[in-house]
Design a protein around this motif. Structure first.
Motif, PDB file in Angstrom:
ATOM      1  N   GLU A  97       4.341  -5.421  10.541  1.00 20.37           N
ATOM      2  CA  GLU A  97       3.926  -4.111  10.026  1.00 20.37           C
ATOM      3  C   GLU A  97       3.703  -3.212  11.231  1.00 20.37           C
ATOM      4  O   GLU A  97       2.887  -3.526  12.091  1.00 20.37           O
ATOM      5  CB  GLU A  97       2.645  -4.262   9.185  1.00 20.37           C
ATOM      6  N   GLN A 153       4.859   6.841   9.437  1.00 23.37           N
ATOM      7  CA  GLN A 153       4.404   5.977   8.341  1.00 23.37           C
ATOM      8  C   GLN A 153       4.579   4.515   8.741  1.00 23.37           C
ATOM      9  O   GLN A 153       5.410   4.193   9.605  1.00 23.37           O
ATOM     10  CB  GLN A 153       5.219   6.313   7.074  1.00 23.37           C
ATOM     11  N   TRP A 154       3.815   3.643   8.105  1.00 22.13           N
ATOM     12  CA  TRP A 154       3.932   2.208   8.341  1.00 22.13           C
ATOM     13  C   TRP A 154       5.227   1.679   7.762  1.00 22.13           C
ATOM     14  O   TRP A 154       5.640   2.076   6.670  1.00 22.13           O
ATOM     15  CB  TRP A 154       2.713   1.472   7.762  1.00 22.13           C
ATOM     16  N   PRO A 206       6.419   7.272   1.019  1.00 24.50           N
ATOM     17  CA  PRO A 206       5.570   6.100   0.764  1.00 24.50           C
ATOM     18  C   PRO A 206       6.092   4.863   1.500  1.00 24.50           C
ATOM     19  O   PRO A 206       7.220   4.857   1.995  1.00 24.50           O
ATOM     20  CB  PRO A 206       5.697   5.915  -0.747  1.00 24.50           C
ATOM     21  N   THR A 207       5.270   3.826   1.530  1.00 27.72           N
ATOM     22  CA  THR A 207       5.692   2.577   2.181  1.00 27.72           C
ATOM     23  C   THR A 207       6.619   1.781   1.261  1.00 27.72           C
ATOM     24  O   THR A 207       7.553   1.162   1.731  1.00 27.72           O
ATOM     25  CB  THR A 207       4.482   1.694   2.540  1.00 27.72           C
TER      26      THR A 207
END
Lengths: 446, 446
Positions: free
Chosen positions: A154, A136-137, A72-73
């Motif tokens: 980002e 992922q970001w 996850p971020t």
């Protein structure tokens, strides 16, 4: 895609806030729009290139046996306290407090989280070697975000993590990543040179950065000019073969190539003067071996062959996916716009109808559009009412490598015009031949 | 993929924190791992299913002409102040302050950001209709995250936004989304029923939620049993045809079907008693028409045919991509594990080698593995040393729809065993026939 149904907001004016050519061209070509400082929306054309780059990264990672997953971020601060990096990481880490007053952060990298997954699920040396990666970001709260997606806050990154029983195995993983990265960047039409670098907050002694030479690069680099003659090409390397991967590392890193952080003037001066180069470069990736830096404090051990627990040897390996768009444009453009390498182009070719509304021209373009799609290509057909000049300018700006021009005059002779964006050369041929030629170009790069 | 080189950490124990079956099975099958409350890492198997679902959503969105793009996860608070939602949105919005003390937020939805993009780039009614969508991570700071990915805090959502000149055109976009969603869910093996719902913080009067019936659903729903007989099937609908799309809406929404928020007991009681149903449902999507709610305050106008500025009519449309994994498992499992519908299965079939290490069995499995890949299938080959019982249990748990079992006894007669996960039925046949049968199954769903 028919342009009349697409969303391609090209700009006529050069945006004043953009200081470097890739940022200017991405804004002008309707690829991105700034959402807030250092944070961008990817408009349809930009998103398409981003996906093509992401796809190449996925394919090349999986080619060498790395396993895709997704973390996850947002992360809990607790894990970063275990490794000691929560306080060590500077203000570039975006710290967040949720409604329950828990300390969270937007991940700038994922060593802690992946180590936690590993220690929860892997118990035996028999499950090694293992390399997991994700795309992922990430967020880094740069004090001065600039240069568009090149130094955004980002940003999309591929980060991969290897887990090995011994240092030797982990160094093989390091070498294997280097092999894989060389191939990855070449597929995108880039020459990215591995250079000895500094490991920064990731840690460890062994690290190479991959740099694309460009005047607008942020890093100063020093290298032996022989290094730019090296090509990975289409060699097939068995990714399990330690010696073969080590030989590639040796070939690509034995000549002098360093960033200013590790530059050594005394060593550099031993290169014959005519081969000494200093230039600027854009960092598009980095590989690290850091041994047990995370596995020891976080207790990521496996049971070794003798039954005793051993902390695993790890490395991490990153590719700056979103930044690559900027790097590719810096390396491949002219005064009229972007020139996409075939490997990453958003559309395989453009179709320009010189006389939209003319029954014969429209029918010929429709047929061409269908034929291109039938052979698996993804064309952009400018079916708008604009004039030829504006249509050509847009195609040049957005940089599709091939353009097929269809007009009443050519159609009388049964021909259309195929134009290379890179060379500017045009050739007349039948529509069938044009489809075949474009198809051949793309078949050759896969 | 060979299991010996994969990362599939299946659990023998049933995790005590999981209250519903999909959460339990996703943990046991090694699909997810909780990173912190309501935030999950997607382990390789879970990530694969997530990508398959995402791919179906992309394909179905683009089939009806919607254009993919990507907005960032973090947004500036300023845009939300313009629409008036910054203060109106409750504590579920994760508010963040960056190092420059700017108010940011992790987007729970994107009406403001897309409206800003629209107003910056679109000026004429001639550029309409336009529907843009993206699939991006969202965050809602649920006070009590639970049920795994069904009610997580960080979740993946497809959200799309239509921009139209008139209310009539925008209602067509609404209908077109309904058509597209019906097809999307059916491709995933789900029956998702459009029900009249409440619009909540998005706003507007016209909204339908799509619900999958399941005992563990969070919503109480009331419907006419006739509605469960409806199937979208493989009908071809021209997505530009207003009447055709409206007819589908009429067909699928004219019978009584409401969530408890809009339930009307008086209306419900007019349905013949034997057709009245109340049940529980999982919300997997929602479509909205909200007219000029965002375009007016944010100044998103186009020049109309008469030259005057007109605020555009908008709607937004969401599919809960990560939540769908939970919904599919709730709808499709048995006591032994998950039963993936063919449309979303992580691997097309499993290969179980009953005697790993036996030269003949290994060679037969290798050949089978290669044949399946040659015809474009993605098999998971259990090449570990485990016993037959454990191998079957893992295959049943992770729910691959087809399993091919290879053992010395069958090979003597030239046969392997093909087993359906859904029916449990097995059939002996030659390896070639098994490959052909599995290939046929998947060819039929594309």
């Amino acid at each position: 895609m028919r342009l009349s149904r697409y969303f391609l907001p090209v700009l006529k004016e050069t945006p004043s806030e953009a200081q470097i050519v890739s940022h200017r061209l991405m804004l002008r070509a309707g690829m991105i729009k700034q959402a807030s400082a250092g944070i961008y929306s990817w408009l349809p054309l930009g998103y398409k290139v981003l996906r093509r780059i992401e796809q190449i990264v996925h394919e090349e990672q999986q080619r060498v046996g790395h396993i895709p997953m997704l973390m996850p971020t947002l992360q809990s601060a607790d894990l970063w306290r275990e490794s000691g990096r929560y306080d060590a990481y500077g203000p570039e880490m975006l710290r967040i407090r949720d409604r329950q007053d828990r300390d969270m952060l937007y991940g700038p990298t994922n060593e802690e989280l992946i180590t936690d997954i590993f220690r929860s699920h892997v118990g035996s040396y028999k499950d090694l070697p293992l390399t997991l990666y994700h795309i992922q970001w990430k967020f880094r709260d740069e004090i001065r975000p600039r240069f568009g997606v090149m130094r955004g806050r980002e940003f999309l990154m591929k980060d991969g993590y290897n887990f090995d029983l011994t240092k030797e195995d982990a160094l093989h993983a390091y070498n294997r990543h280097l092999v894989s990265y060389l191939r990855t960047y070449e597929r995108m039409g880039l020459q990215a040179i591995p250079m000895r670098a500094d490991s920064g907050p990731i840690g460890g002694d062994d690290t190479h950065e991959f740099l694309v030479l460009a005047e607008t690069g942020e890093s100063e680099v020093f290298y032996d000019s022989e290094i730019t003659d090296l090509k990975f090409g289409d060699r097939e390397i068995d990714h399990d073969d330690h010696a073969a991967c080590a030989a590639v590392l040796e070939e690509f890193t034995s000549r002098y190539a360093r960033t200013d952080e590790t530059h050594d003037e005394a060593l550099f001066s031993q290169i014959p003067e005519e081969r000494r180069r200093s230039a600027r470069g854009i960092e598009v990736g980095q590989i690290f071996y850091f041994g047990t830096k995370y596995s020891e404090p976080m207790g990521a051990t496996v049971q070794g062959p003798d039954g005793k627990p051993v902390p695993v040897h790890m490395g991490s390996h990153g590719i700056g996916v979103s930044r690559l768009l900027g790097a590719i444009i810096e390396a491949s453009h002219d005064e009229r716009g972007i020139i996409w390498p075939e490997g990453v182009t958003p559309f395989h070719c453009g179709i320009v109808n010189l006389k939209q509304g003319d029954a014969e021209a429209d029918a010929a373009c429709d047929a061409l559009y269908r034929s291109l799609r039938t052979v698996g290509l993804d064309p952009l057909y400018d079916d708008t009412k604009g004039g030829a000049g504006a249509k050509f300018a847009t195609m040049d700006l957005i940089g599709l490598p091939w353009r097929i021009t269809v007009g009443p005059r050519g159609l009388k002779n049964g021909v259309v015009e195929l134009t290379s964006r890179r060379t500017g050369e045009s050739e007349e041929m039948s529509p069938e031949q044009a489809v075949e030629r474009v198809a051949q170009v793309y078949a050759a790069i896969h």
